[in-house]
Design a protein around this motif. Structure first.
Motif, PDB file in Angstrom:
ATOM      1  N   ILE A   1      27.558 -46.939 -49.341  1.00  0.00           N
ATOM      2  CA  ILE A   1      26.493 -47.943 -49.328  1.00  0.00           C
ATOM      3  C   ILE A   1      26.960 -49.289 -49.894  1.00  0.00           C
ATOM      4  O   ILE A   1      26.341 -50.333 -49.664  1.00  0.00           O
ATOM      5  N   HIS A   2      28.083 -49.279 -50.589  1.00  0.00           N
ATOM      6  CA  HIS A   2      28.615 -50.526 -51.145  1.00  0.00           C
ATOM      7  C   HIS A   2      29.061 -51.515 -50.055  1.00  0.00           C
ATOM      8  O   HIS A   2      29.296 -52.682 -50.344  1.00  0.00           O
ATOM      9  N   ILE A   3      29.171 -51.034 -48.810  1.00  0.00           N
ATOM     10  CA  ILE A   3      29.542 -51.944 -47.721  1.00  0.00           C
ATOM     11  C   ILE A   3      28.486 -53.031 -47.523  1.00  0.00           C
ATOM     12  O   ILE A   3      28.801 -54.153 -47.123  1.00  0.00           O
ATOM     13  N   PHE A   4      27.229 -52.724 -47.852  1.00  0.00           N
ATOM     14  CA  PHE A   4      26.165 -53.738 -47.754  1.00  0.00           C
ATOM     15  C   PHE A   4      26.333 -54.793 -48.841  1.00  0.00           C
ATOM     16  O   PHE A   4      26.040 -55.975 -48.624  1.00  0.00           O
ATOM     17  N   ALA A   5      26.780 -54.386 -50.023  1.00  0.00           N
ATOM     18  CA  ALA A   5      27.060 -55.352 -51.080  1.00  0.00           C
ATOM     19  C   ALA A   5      28.235 -56.248 -50.692  1.00  0.00           C
ATOM     20  O   ALA A   5      28.236 -57.455 -50.957  1.00  0.00           O
ATOM     21  N   GLN A   6      29.239 -55.654 -50.074  1.00  0.00           N
ATOM     22  CA  GLN A   6      30.383 -56.438 -49.620  1.00  0.00           C
ATOM     23  C   GLN A   6      29.958 -57.484 -48.587  1.00  0.00           C
ATOM     24  O   GLN A   6      30.374 -58.648 -48.644  1.00  0.00           O
ATOM     25  N   ALA A   7      29.126 -57.052 -47.635  1.00  0.00           N
ATOM     26  CA  ALA A   7      28.649 -57.990 -46.616  1.00  0.00           C
ATOM     27  C   ALA A   7      27.787 -59.087 -47.249  1.00  0.00           C
ATOM     28  O   ALA A   7      27.866 -60.261 -46.867  1.00  0.00           O
ATOM     29  N   ALA A   8      26.963 -58.710 -48.222  1.00  0.00           N
ATOM     30  CA  ALA A   8      26.078 -59.679 -48.863  1.00  0.00           C
ATOM     31  C   ALA A   8      26.869 -60.768 -49.587  1.00  0.00           C
ATOM     32  O   ALA A   8      26.598 -61.965 -49.436  1.00  0.00           O
TER      33      ALA A   8
ATOM     34  N   THR B   1      27.492 -59.523 -60.270  1.00  0.00           N
ATOM     35  CA  THR B   1      26.866 -58.680 -61.297  1.00  0.00           C
ATOM     36  C   THR B   1      25.584 -58.039 -60.783  1.00  0.00           C
ATOM     37  O   THR B   1      25.340 -56.830 -60.968  1.00  0.00           O
ATOM     38  N   MET B   2      24.761 -58.864 -60.113  1.00  0.00           N
ATOM     39  CA  MET B   2      23.497 -58.342 -59.593  1.00  0.00           C
ATOM     40  C   MET B   2      23.723 -57.260 -58.546  1.00  0.00           C
ATOM     41  O   MET B   2      23.066 -56.201 -58.567  1.00  0.00           O
ATOM     42  N   LEU B   3      24.677 -57.485 -57.644  1.00  0.00           N
ATOM     43  CA  LEU B   3      24.944 -56.490 -56.603  1.00  0.00           C
ATOM     44  C   LEU B   3      25.502 -55.200 -57.184  1.00  0.00           C
ATOM     45  O   LEU B   3      25.115 -54.100 -56.757  1.00  0.00           O
ATOM     46  N   VAL B   4      26.391 -55.322 -58.151  1.00  0.00           N
ATOM     47  CA  VAL B   4      26.960 -54.113 -58.766  1.00  0.00           C
ATOM     48  C   VAL B   4      25.877 -53.323 -59.497  1.00  0.00           C
ATOM     49  O   VAL B   4      25.794 -52.081 -59.377  1.00  0.00           O
ATOM     50  N   VAL B   5      25.027 -54.032 -60.246  1.00  0.00           N
ATOM     51  CA  VAL B   5      23.961 -53.358 -61.002  1.00  0.00           C
ATOM     52  C   VAL B   5      22.996 -52.646 -60.067  1.00  0.00           C
ATOM     53  O   VAL B   5      22.484 -51.559 -60.383  1.00  0.00           O
ATOM     54  N   VAL B   6      22.734 -53.215 -58.912  1.00  0.00           N
ATOM     55  CA  VAL B   6      21.791 -52.613 -57.963  1.00  0.00           C
ATOM     56  C   VAL B   6      22.437 -51.473 -57.182  1.00  0.00           C
ATOM     57  O   VAL B   6      21.855 -50.394 -56.998  1.00  0.00           O
ATOM     58  N   PHE B   7      23.672 -51.680 -56.707  1.00  0.00           N
ATOM     59  CA  PHE B   7      24.243 -50.731 -55.749  1.00  0.00           C
ATOM     60  C   PHE B   7      24.913 -49.520 -56.400  1.00  0.00           C
ATOM     61  O   PHE B   7      25.068 -48.497 -55.732  1.00  0.00           O
ATOM     62  N   ILE B   8      25.309 -49.587 -57.654  1.00  0.00           N
ATOM     63  CA  ILE B   8      25.857 -48.383 -58.290  1.00  0.00           C
ATOM     64  C   ILE B   8      24.782 -47.297 -58.408  1.00  0.00           C
ATOM     65  O   ILE B   8      25.011 -46.142 -57.996  1.00  0.00           O
ATOM     66  N   PRO B   9      23.602 -47.606 -58.945  1.00  0.00           N
ATOM     67  CA  PRO B   9      22.546 -46.563 -58.953  1.00  0.00           C
ATOM     68  C   PRO B   9      22.144 -46.139 -57.541  1.00  0.00           C
ATOM     69  O   PRO B   9      21.846 -44.945 -57.318  1.00  0.00           O
ATOM     70  N   ALA B  10      22.117 -47.115 -56.598  1.00  0.00           N
ATOM     71  CA  ALA B  10      21.750 -46.762 -55.227  1.00  0.00           C
ATOM     72  C   ALA B  10      22.762 -45.781 -54.641  1.00  0.00           C
ATOM     73  O   ALA B  10      22.384 -44.839 -53.912  1.00  0.00           O
ATOM     74  N   TYR B  11      24.044 -45.982 -54.935  1.00  0.00           N
ATOM     75  CA  TYR B  11      25.062 -45.060 -54.423  1.00  0.00           C
ATOM     76  C   TYR B  11      24.873 -43.650 -55.000  1.00  0.00           C
ATOM     77  O   TYR B  11      24.957 -42.644 -54.275  1.00  0.00           O
ATOM     78  N   HIS B  12      24.623 -43.564 -56.319  1.00  0.00           N
ATOM     79  CA  HIS B  12      24.451 -42.254 -56.936  1.00  0.00           C
ATOM     80  C   HIS B  12      23.199 -41.551 -56.417  1.00  0.00           C
ATOM     81  O   HIS B  12      23.194 -40.316 -56.238  1.00  0.00           O
TER      82      HIS B  12
END
Length: 327
Positions: free
Chosen positions: A32-39, A70-81
């Motif tokens: 799901i981190h691919i969406f953070a990369q695209a963002a 920072t915002m993307l990492v904080v959001v997408f790490i819990p989303a991935y888990h």
């Protein structure tokens, strides 16, 4: 289309690597981190790079990227888990990395996509700038060529009217024929020369009419030689390209005039030669040769030869163009 192809190749590569490692794409990397990369990529590509870096607002650029990462990492790490636990179910093993390690890894990963966005945007802008520069140069070239052509027609008409004036002064019976020749010449100048290229046969027909008009005012024993060789109907050139040389022969020449046009497989050659008038004072200079040299430099850069020479009793010109025969 290029962006779509790029992301498609990236996803195919990720799926291939995941399958090679025996890991499902949903819970593998980047998942799901691919969406953070695209963002973060398009935040920089579409906004931050074009709006901040050209204005030298580097601190603001860095600050916004730090906040965005920072915002993307904080959001997408819990989303991935959450996605991992939902996909694997109760049998999901604990994730092998600590949160701090995941935070550092994902932050570095998104920073890499920031750099990629900068490189891609700079590359696109550079090619766009080069294209705009070429378009501007082409526009300026077309404007100058149009200006040169607008100079040429009045110049041509002026010289032709001089010939008719000479006939009228003598009350020559050939004056009506001269007016008819002028009519045909002006019809060509008005209606045939709007195109960027004309067939050489039409250009030579116009030159023939001009030569016949000049003969009406010249003595009967004035020798005029006009020779054409080769497949002239398979050559296309810019209209009125050769006319300045023909005009100068009759305007400034004396005793004789010789014109030779030849076409071979790869070149068109025009040779002219005429006698030289005795000096009659300093009159206004013509624009024909200067006009021709500028047009040749624009239309046939590196594919033409033009030079002229003067001896004690005659003046010669040589014009050669590299061409491609067209059936």
């Amino acid at each position: 289309m290029l962006h779509g192809m790029g992301w498609l190749l990236y996803i195919v590569l990720v799926i291939y690597v995941s399958n090679y490692q025996g890991v499902d794409f949903v819970v593998g990397h980047p998942s799901i981190h691919i969406f953070a990369q695209a963002a973060i990529f398009y935040l920089n590509y579409c906004y931050l790079v074009p709006s901040l870096l050209p204005g030298k607002k580097l601190p603001r650029f860095l600050l916004l990227n730090v906040l965005g990462i920072t915002m993307l990492v904080v959001v997408f790490i819990p989303a991935y888990h959450w996605l991992r636990n939902w996909y694997i179910g109760p049998s999901a093993a604990p994730f092998p990395l600590l949160y701090s390690e995941q935070f550092s890894l994902r932050s570095f990963e998104l920073l890499l996509f920031v750099l990629i966005a900068c490189v891609v945007r700079f590359t696109v802008d550079w090619f766009s700038f080069q294209q705009k520069t070429r378009d501007l140069e082409n526009s300026q070239l077309k404007t100058e060529l149009a200006f040169l052509r607008s100079q040429l027609n009045p110049h041509f008409l002026f010289n032709t009217l001089n010939s008719l004036y000479a006939l009228a002064i003598r009350r020559s019976p050939d004056t009506p024929d001269g007016i008819m020749q002028l009519s045909q010449l002006m019809r060509y100048a008005l209606y045939e020369t709007n195109e960027e290229r004309v067939n050489l046969s039409k250009e030579l027909e116009m030159i023939t009419n001009f030569v016949e008009l000049q003969k009406l005012r010249l003595p009967l024993d004035f020798p005029v030689h006009f020779v054409v060789k080769g497949k002239v109907d398979q050559v296309w050139i810019e209209p009125f390209l050769m006319m300045p040389l023909i005009e100068n022969m009759f305007k400034h020449g004396a005793e004789f005039a010789s014109i030779s046009v030849s076409v071979d497989a790869c070149s068109l050659t025009l040779l002219t030669s005429n006698g030289i008038q005795l000096p009659v004072g300093n009159g206004p200079g013509g624009i024909g040769l200067d006009n021709l040299q500028r047009r040749l430099s624009h239309l046939y850069p590196g594919t033409h030869q033009f030079y002229f020479g003067k001896t004690q009793d005659h003046f010669d010109t040589h014009l050669s163009l590299t061409i491609n025969l067209q059936s």
